[in-house]
Write an enzyme that holds these catalytic residues in place. Structure first.
Site, PDB file in Angstrom:
ATOM      1  N   ASP A  40      35.654 -21.095  25.400  1.00  0.00           N
ATOM      2  CA  ASP A  40      34.119 -20.266  24.076  1.00  0.00           C
ATOM      3  C   ASP A  40      33.804 -19.408  23.287  1.00  0.00           C
ATOM      4  OD1 ASP A  40      31.752 -20.036  22.535  1.00  0.00           O
ATOM      5  OD2 ASP A  40      30.392 -21.096  24.157  1.00  0.00           O
ATOM      6  N   TYR A  80      27.183 -19.603  28.553  1.00  0.00           N
ATOM      7  CA  TYR A  80      25.748 -19.830  27.499  1.00  0.00           C
ATOM      8  C   TYR A  80      25.533 -20.834  28.439  1.00  0.00           C
ATOM      9  CZ  TYR A  80      23.704 -21.802  23.841  1.00  0.00           C
ATOM     10  OH  TYR A  80      22.515 -22.159  23.004  1.00  0.00           O
ATOM     11  N   ARG A  90      30.086 -41.194   7.784  1.00  0.00           N
ATOM     12  CA  ARG A  90      30.020 -40.424   8.981  1.00  0.00           C
ATOM     13  C   ARG A  90      31.860 -39.856   9.953  1.00  0.00           C
ATOM     14  NH1 ARG A  90      30.792 -44.015  12.897  1.00  0.00           N
ATOM     15  NH2 ARG A  90      29.381 -44.757  11.643  1.00  0.00           N
ATOM     16  N   LYS A 120      26.887 -19.238  15.292  1.00  0.00           N
ATOM     17  CA  LYS A 120      26.759 -18.219  14.662  1.00  0.00           C
ATOM     18  C   LYS A 120      27.597 -17.254  13.971  1.00  0.00           C
ATOM     19  CE  LYS A 120      24.412 -19.226  18.215  1.00  0.00           C
ATOM     20  NZ  LYS A 120      24.632 -19.764  19.581  1.00  0.00           N
TER      21      LYS A 120
HETATM   22  C1  LIG Z   1      25.198 -21.082  20.634  1.00  0.00           C
HETATM   23  C2  LIG Z   1      26.054 -21.020  21.301  1.00  0.00           C
HETATM   24  C3  LIG Z   1      26.320 -22.151  21.884  1.00  0.00           C
HETATM   25  C4  LIG Z   1      25.636 -23.595  21.278  1.00  0.00           C
HETATM   26  O1  LIG Z   1      25.466 -23.747  20.267  1.00  0.00           O
HETATM   27  P1  LIG Z   1      24.614 -24.498  19.461  1.00  0.00           P
HETATM   28  O2  LIG Z   1      25.459 -24.856  17.829  1.00  0.00           O
HETATM   29  O3  LIG Z   1      23.077 -24.037  19.976  1.00  0.00           O
HETATM   30  O4  LIG Z   1      24.725 -26.170  19.293  1.00  0.00           O
HETATM   31  C5  LIG Z   1      27.438 -22.461  22.987  1.00  0.00           C
HETATM   32  N1  LIG Z   1      28.012 -21.468  23.003  1.00  0.00           N
HETATM   33  C6  LIG Z   1      27.838 -20.142  22.990  1.00  0.00           C
HETATM   34  C7  LIG Z   1      28.669 -18.406  22.975  1.00  0.00           C
HETATM   35  C8  LIG Z   1      26.695 -19.813  21.961  1.00  0.00           C
HETATM   36  O5  LIG Z   1      26.495 -19.055  21.768  1.00  0.00           O
END
Ligand SMILES: *Cc1c(COP(=O)(O)O)cnc(C)c1O
Length: 378
Positions: free
Chosen positions: A176, A103, A51, A201
């Site tokens: 982010d 987001y 973990r 992504k």
């Molecule tokens: C997809 C996304 C998230 C969330 O990520 P997950 O991997 O789907 O949990 C957060 N911020 C942005 C800008 C995103 O495109």
């Protein structure tokens, strides 16, 4: 001393790791959940239990840490696990400032659930530093959170300016950076304290891994609490996913540059199309975020853009229904191009215009993508 390796070299070689046992230049996938204790009761090899630590996760973390120029990096089982950890690691009660347009799932969590955890969010136009300044409560605000470029309108927030506003009030800045990736923007070098990625992504880039990351400028109290949460809440990444993520990051620079060049070509093309009211893309000189984006992004403006269809919502939905090459799906940053009627996914209360189509430009020939969207617009 030799010149430090460039991020591109670090990514292509995944940090240069060679397996000590076999000499393989590709990391073995270590699936063990437990590790042998030395006869004298020590754990000298650094691994105890799956973990908190596995070799593939540590390897992926070290690559991303180097790409972000961070003091430390943690991976999580999803972007949401990473982002919520950043908020939960704040000293509480915590006031935070966050974007009106960001987001959607994270905004919903901040608006609906975080309050019960002693986190209170004020949402502002994060493309306007004055609005952020007005929302910061000196001594009470623990973090300013921005997303740049921000889903799904690709507004740009000025990292340098906002970092200094946050720091002046005793708060930290979290960014982010999912859409910018470390290829185009290095938020920590611009003054941010925490960088978050949905590694689902661009970092992975092949639409086959869910993962998230936090990169930290310093090993401070917030870092310590995030470290304990990663281990104790257990929202960790599994070894196979970490292996795939490392494999994806090896091609990060070529993928992001190619997608960014294609997205710019699409943006310029559809900006001239009478069926489109507006193309939202910070790479266009006419875009309100262009000047700041040109300053804080290098080598491109990302593979994400949105178009607003003049004939309205039904025509936008119909356009998405008519595509043959683009895939009608949510998510972004993969090798295949995706189209999405974003307001349908975000639902009631969304600031997303109903005539907006979000486009994630992949690695196909941009001429094919343009032709397909042309015919779909009808
Ligand atoms: C997809 C996304 C998230 C969330 O990520 P997950 O991997 O789907 O949990 C957060 N911020 C942005 C800008 C995103 O495109």
């Amino acid at each position: 001393m030799a010149k430090p390796m460039s991020p591109e070299t670090i990514a292509a070689q995944a940090g240069g790791l060679v397996d000590e046992t076999t000499g393989s230049i590709i990391p073995p996938i270590q699936t063990a959940t437990t590790y042998i204790r030395d006869p004298d009761n020590q754990y000298r090899r650094g691994y105890i239990y799956g973990r908190p630590d596995t070799p593939n996760v540590r390897h992926a973390e070290s690559v991303l840490q180097q790409l972000e120029g961070a003091a430390a990096c943690f991976l999580f089982g999803s972007g949401m696990a990473a982002a919520t950890t950043a908020f939960l690691a704040l000293e509480r009660p915590a006031h935070v400032v966050a974007p009106e347009v960001m987001y959607w799932a994270l905004k919903k969590w901040l608006a609906d659930d975080a309050r019960t955890l002693d986190i209170e969010a004020t949402f502002v136009d994060a493309t306007n530093p004055e609005a952020i300044k007005a929302a910061i409560q000196s001594g009470r605000t623990r973090m300013v959170w921005i997303e740049t470029p921000a889903n799904p309108m690709w507004g740009i927030s000025d990292i340098v300016d906002i970092a200094s506003l946050a720091h002046g009030a005793g708060a930290i800045l979290g960014v982010d950076s999912t859409v910018a990736t470390p290829v185009l923007t290095q938020p920590l070098a611009l003054g941010a304290d925490i960088v978050m990625h949905s590694a689902t992504k661009y970092l992975n880039g092949h639409s086959d891994v869910l993962a998230g990351a936090l990169a930290f400028a310093r090993k401070d109290a917030v870092f310590d609490r995030a470290a304990r949460m990663r281990s104790n809440l257990g929202a960790v990444l599994a070894p196979f996913e970490a292996y795939l993520l490392i494999r994806g990051m090896r091609t990060l620079h070529v993928r992001v540059r190619h997608a960014s060049a294609s997205a710019l070509r699409l943006a310029r093309h559809f900006a001239q199309d009478p069926r489109i009211v507006e193309v939202l893309y910070p790479g266009l000189q006419s875009d309100p975020g262009h000047a700041v984006a040109a300053r804080q992004m290098q080598g491109g403006f990302s593979g994400m853009l949105s178009v607003r269809v003049k004939a309205g919502e039904a025509a936008a939905v119909r356009t998405a229904a008519n595509v043959k090459i683009w895939k009608r799906a949510t998510s972004l940053g993969g090798v295949e191009s995706l189209i999405e009627h974003r307001a349908s996914v975000e639902g009631p209360g969304t600031p997303c215009p109903p005539d907006l189509l979000r486009l994630s430009v992949g690695l196909e020939d941009p001429a094919d993508l343009i032709a397909d969207l042309e015919q779909a617009l009808g």
